[in-house]
Design an enzyme around this catalytic site. Sequence first.
Site, PDB file in Angstrom:
ATOM      1  N   ASN A 128     -45.887  17.230 -15.860  1.00 58.38           N
ATOM      2  CA  ASN A 128     -46.608  17.813 -14.720  1.00 58.38           C
ATOM      3  C   ASN A 128     -48.122  17.660 -14.831  1.00 58.38           C
ATOM      4  O   ASN A 128     -48.877  18.430 -14.243  1.00 58.38           O
ATOM      5  CB  ASN A 128     -46.200  19.274 -14.523  1.00 58.38           C
ATOM      6  CG  ASN A 128     -46.557  20.130 -15.714  1.00 58.38           C
ATOM      7  OD1 ASN A 128     -47.072  19.634 -16.714  1.00 58.38           O
ATOM      8  ND2 ASN A 128     -46.313  21.416 -15.610  1.00 58.38           N
ATOM      9  N   TYR A 180     -49.131  26.435 -27.518  1.00 59.40           N
ATOM     10  CA  TYR A 180     -47.973  26.902 -26.738  1.00 59.40           C
ATOM     11  C   TYR A 180     -47.182  27.991 -27.471  1.00 59.40           C
ATOM     12  O   TYR A 180     -45.987  28.154 -27.213  1.00 59.40           O
ATOM     13  CB  TYR A 180     -47.071  25.719 -26.376  1.00 59.40           C
ATOM     14  CG  TYR A 180     -47.618  24.884 -25.226  1.00 59.40           C
ATOM     15  CD1 TYR A 180     -47.857  25.446 -23.966  1.00 59.40           C
ATOM     16  CD2 TYR A 180     -47.879  23.525 -25.383  1.00 59.40           C
ATOM     17  CE1 TYR A 180     -48.353  24.689 -22.909  1.00 59.40           C
ATOM     18  CE2 TYR A 180     -48.373  22.757 -24.318  1.00 59.40           C
ATOM     19  CZ  TYR A 180     -48.609  23.351 -23.095  1.00 59.40           C
ATOM     20  OH  TYR A 180     -49.090  22.597 -22.039  1.00 59.40           O
ATOM     21  N   THR A 216     -46.070  24.949 -11.239  1.00 61.86           N
ATOM     22  CA  THR A 216     -45.736  24.257 -12.488  1.00 61.86           C
ATOM     23  C   THR A 216     -44.966  22.953 -12.268  1.00 61.86           C
ATOM     24  O   THR A 216     -45.264  21.942 -12.905  1.00 61.86           O
ATOM     25  CB  THR A 216     -44.918  25.200 -13.395  1.00 61.86           C
ATOM     26  OG1 THR A 216     -45.708  26.360 -13.653  1.00 61.86           O
ATOM     27  CG2 THR A 216     -44.558  24.538 -14.709  1.00 61.86           C
ATOM     28  N   ARG A 253     -56.482  26.695 -11.467  1.00 65.19           N
ATOM     29  CA  ARG A 253     -55.039  26.940 -11.336  1.00 65.19           C
ATOM     30  C   ARG A 253     -54.588  26.631  -9.917  1.00 65.19           C
ATOM     31  O   ARG A 253     -53.524  26.062  -9.709  1.00 65.19           O
ATOM     32  CB  ARG A 253     -54.707  28.398 -11.697  1.00 65.19           C
ATOM     33  CG  ARG A 253     -54.876  28.749 -13.164  1.00 65.19           C
ATOM     34  CD  ARG A 253     -53.835  28.169 -14.069  1.00 65.19           C
ATOM     35  NE  ARG A 253     -52.495  28.688 -13.819  1.00 65.19           N
ATOM     36  CZ  ARG A 253     -51.448  28.427 -14.609  1.00 65.19           C
ATOM     37  NH1 ARG A 253     -51.581  27.664 -15.695  1.00 65.19           N
ATOM     38  NH2 ARG A 253     -50.256  28.898 -14.314  1.00 65.19           N
ATOM     39  N   GLU A 308     -58.027  29.235 -25.903  1.00 65.22           N
ATOM     40  CA  GLU A 308     -57.744  27.802 -25.844  1.00 65.22           C
ATOM     41  C   GLU A 308     -59.012  26.959 -26.059  1.00 65.22           C
ATOM     42  O   GLU A 308     -58.963  25.916 -26.706  1.00 65.22           O
ATOM     43  CB  GLU A 308     -57.086  27.462 -24.500  1.00 65.22           C
ATOM     44  CG  GLU A 308     -55.697  28.105 -24.384  1.00 65.22           C
ATOM     45  CD  GLU A 308     -55.070  27.978 -22.997  1.00 65.22           C
ATOM     46  OE1 GLU A 308     -55.717  27.404 -22.092  1.00 65.22           O
ATOM     47  OE2 GLU A 308     -53.933  28.448 -22.822  1.00 65.22           O
ATOM     48  N   LYS A 363     -52.631  15.760 -19.341  1.00 67.89           N
ATOM     49  CA  LYS A 363     -51.524  15.555 -20.263  1.00 67.89           C
ATOM     50  C   LYS A 363     -51.209  14.067 -20.440  1.00 67.89           C
ATOM     51  O   LYS A 363     -51.734  13.220 -19.693  1.00 67.89           O
ATOM     52  CB  LYS A 363     -50.299  16.321 -19.743  1.00 67.89           C
ATOM     53  CG  LYS A 363     -50.480  17.847 -19.736  1.00 67.89           C
ATOM     54  CD  LYS A 363     -49.199  18.568 -19.310  1.00 67.89           C
ATOM     55  CE  LYS A 363     -49.354  20.079 -19.371  1.00 67.89           C
ATOM     56  NZ  LYS A 363     -48.091  20.788 -19.023  1.00 67.89           N
ATOM     57  N   HIS A 371     -52.669  20.814 -17.763  1.00 70.60           N
ATOM     58  CA  HIS A 371     -52.650  22.214 -18.206  1.00 70.60           C
ATOM     59  C   HIS A 371     -53.963  22.865 -17.803  1.00 70.60           C
ATOM     60  O   HIS A 371     -55.017  22.231 -17.866  1.00 70.60           O
ATOM     61  CB  HIS A 371     -52.510  22.292 -19.731  1.00 70.60           C
ATOM     62  CG  HIS A 371     -52.829  23.669 -20.264  1.00 70.60           C
ATOM     63  ND1 HIS A 371     -51.891  24.681 -20.287  1.00 70.60           N
ATOM     64  CD2 HIS A 371     -53.990  24.207 -20.714  1.00 70.60           C
ATOM     65  CE1 HIS A 371     -52.477  25.792 -20.747  1.00 70.60           C
ATOM     66  NE2 HIS A 371     -53.736  25.534 -21.019  1.00 70.60           N
ATOM     67  N   PHE A 374     -37.331  24.996 -23.216  1.00 69.10           N
ATOM     68  CA  PHE A 374     -38.048  23.721 -23.044  1.00 69.10           C
ATOM     69  C   PHE A 374     -39.120  23.495 -24.102  1.00 69.10           C
ATOM     70  O   PHE A 374     -39.815  22.485 -24.078  1.00 69.10           O
ATOM     71  CB  PHE A 374     -38.676  23.652 -21.641  1.00 69.10           C
ATOM     72  CG  PHE A 374     -39.624  24.791 -21.308  1.00 69.10           C
ATOM     73  CD1 PHE A 374     -40.940  24.775 -21.742  1.00 69.10           C
ATOM     74  CD2 PHE A 374     -39.182  25.883 -20.565  1.00 69.10           C
ATOM     75  CE1 PHE A 374     -41.813  25.815 -21.446  1.00 69.10           C
ATOM     76  CE2 PHE A 374     -40.056  26.942 -20.262  1.00 69.10           C
ATOM     77  CZ  PHE A 374     -41.370  26.902 -20.704  1.00 69.10           C
ATOM     78  N   ARG A 377     -50.690  18.686  -8.928  1.00 66.17           N
ATOM     79  CA  ARG A 377     -49.271  18.464  -9.259  1.00 66.17           C
ATOM     80  C   ARG A 377     -48.475  18.105  -8.013  1.00 66.17           C
ATOM     81  O   ARG A 377     -47.515  17.331  -8.085  1.00 66.17           O
ATOM     82  CB  ARG A 377     -48.710  19.717  -9.929  1.00 66.17           C
ATOM     83  CG  ARG A 377     -49.204  19.902 -11.379  1.00 66.17           C
ATOM     84  CD  ARG A 377     -48.926  21.305 -11.856  1.00 66.17           C
ATOM     85  NE  ARG A 377     -49.092  21.470 -13.301  1.00 66.17           N
ATOM     86  CZ  ARG A 377     -49.074  22.653 -13.906  1.00 66.17           C
ATOM     87  NH1 ARG A 377     -48.935  23.767 -13.185  1.00 66.17           N
ATOM     88  NH2 ARG A 377     -49.231  22.733 -15.209  1.00 66.17           N
TER      89      ARG A 377
HETATM   90  P1  IDP Z   1     -48.036  26.251 -16.379  1.00 65.48           P
HETATM   91  O1  IDP Z   1     -48.395  24.971 -17.094  1.00 65.48           O
HETATM   92  O2  IDP Z   1     -47.968  26.052 -14.902  1.00 65.48           O
HETATM   93  O3  IDP Z   1     -48.891  27.418 -16.793  1.00 65.48           O
HETATM   94  P2  IDP Z   1     -45.924  27.422 -18.012  1.00 65.48           P
HETATM   95  O4  IDP Z   1     -44.813  28.252 -17.468  1.00 65.48           O
HETATM   96  O5  IDP Z   1     -46.994  28.113 -18.788  1.00 65.48           O
HETATM   97  O6  IDP Z   1     -46.533  26.582 -16.797  1.00 65.48           O
HETATM   98  O7  IDP Z   1     -45.249  26.298 -18.911  1.00 65.48           O
HETATM   99  C1  IDP Z   1     -46.039  25.497 -19.771  1.00 65.48           C
HETATM  100  C2  IDP Z   1     -45.569  24.059 -19.641  1.00 65.48           C
HETATM  101  O8  IDP Z   1     -44.227  23.960 -20.098  1.00 65.48           O
HETATM  102  C3  IDP Z   1     -45.522  23.527 -18.208  1.00 65.48           C
HETATM  103  O9  IDP Z   1     -46.772  23.066 -17.740  1.00 65.48           O
HETATM  104  C4  IDP Z   1     -44.507  22.414 -18.325  1.00 65.48           C
HETATM  105  O10 IDP Z   1     -45.101  21.243 -18.912  1.00 65.48           O
HETATM  106  C5  IDP Z   1     -43.527  22.994 -19.326  1.00 65.48           C
HETATM  107  N1  IDP Z   1     -42.395  23.672 -18.671  1.00 65.48           N
HETATM  108  C6  IDP Z   1     -42.390  24.898 -18.129  1.00 65.48           C
HETATM  109  N2  IDP Z   1     -41.197  25.230 -17.633  1.00 65.48           N
HETATM  110  C7  IDP Z   1     -40.416  24.147 -17.872  1.00 65.48           C
HETATM  111  C8  IDP Z   1     -39.019  23.862 -17.602  1.00 65.48           C
HETATM  112  O11 IDP Z   1     -38.293  24.676 -17.024  1.00 65.48           O
HETATM  113  N3  IDP Z   1     -38.585  22.640 -18.001  1.00 65.48           N
HETATM  114  C9  IDP Z   1     -39.384  21.728 -18.631  1.00 65.48           C
HETATM  115  N4  IDP Z   1     -40.678  21.971 -18.923  1.00 65.48           N
HETATM  116  C10 IDP Z   1     -41.181  23.153 -18.539  1.00 65.48           C
HETATM  117 MG    MG Z   2     -49.026  28.467 -18.622  1.00 67.40          MG
END
Ligand code: IDP
Ligand code: MG
Length: 156
Positions: A112, A49, A91, A85, A126, A9, A115, A57, A102
């Site tokens: 973070n 997304y 996350t 993963r 994807e 990212k 992806h 968010f 992370r």
């Molecule tokens: P993942 O990337 O671990 O699969 P997801 O729940 O799919 O997590 O969320 C996608 C992306 O959205 C995350 O990687 C992060 O960048 C962002 N994100 C998820 N939850 C939050 C939040 O509560 N606050 C801010 N950003 C978030």
């Molecule tokens: Mg995800």
Amino acid sequence: METTLIILKPDAVQRGIMGRIISRFEDKGLQVVGAKFTQISQDLAARHYADHKEKPFYAGLVSFMTSSPVLVLALRGNGAIAVCRSMMGATFGFKADAGTIRGDFGVSSSFNLIHGSDSPEAATRELELFFNDGEVLDWTPAIQSWVYDMSSGDPE
Ligand code: IDP
Ligand code: MG
């Protein structure tokens, strides 16, 4: 063999830690089969997304992901989707276990670093979003027969 879609990212690119993250995957034995340095458009971020469209968010996430270049990778290996993963960690950086990408490189909830596709269906979708035909390359790493047991003819 599975292929997964990884995005380093904007924060990973800006912080200059692409190399260290890629090294972890290479050290593990995963193979880079596609790579693209690009700035994600609003449209592509929205498609990528789409499942998060209703989340609070979402707007911030799309703004972050389109703010600066990213490195998109296709990584291949035995169980690559789950392996990546687990190497990525939870996350939020402040919750992710030490030893994960992370967990070791970040402490933020939204920035973070990485992806990774979370299922075979997501990986297929994807990879098609980010790579055109011919941009994911089938090639045999010289070290393959020492990363995998190839005695049956297939990697084990
Ligand atoms: P993942 O990337 O671990 O699969 P997801 O729940 O799919 O997590 O969320 C996608 C992306 O959205 C995350 O990687 C992060 O960048 C962002 N994100 C998820 N939850 C939050 C939040 O509560 N606050 C801010 N950003 C978030
Ligand atoms: Mg995800």
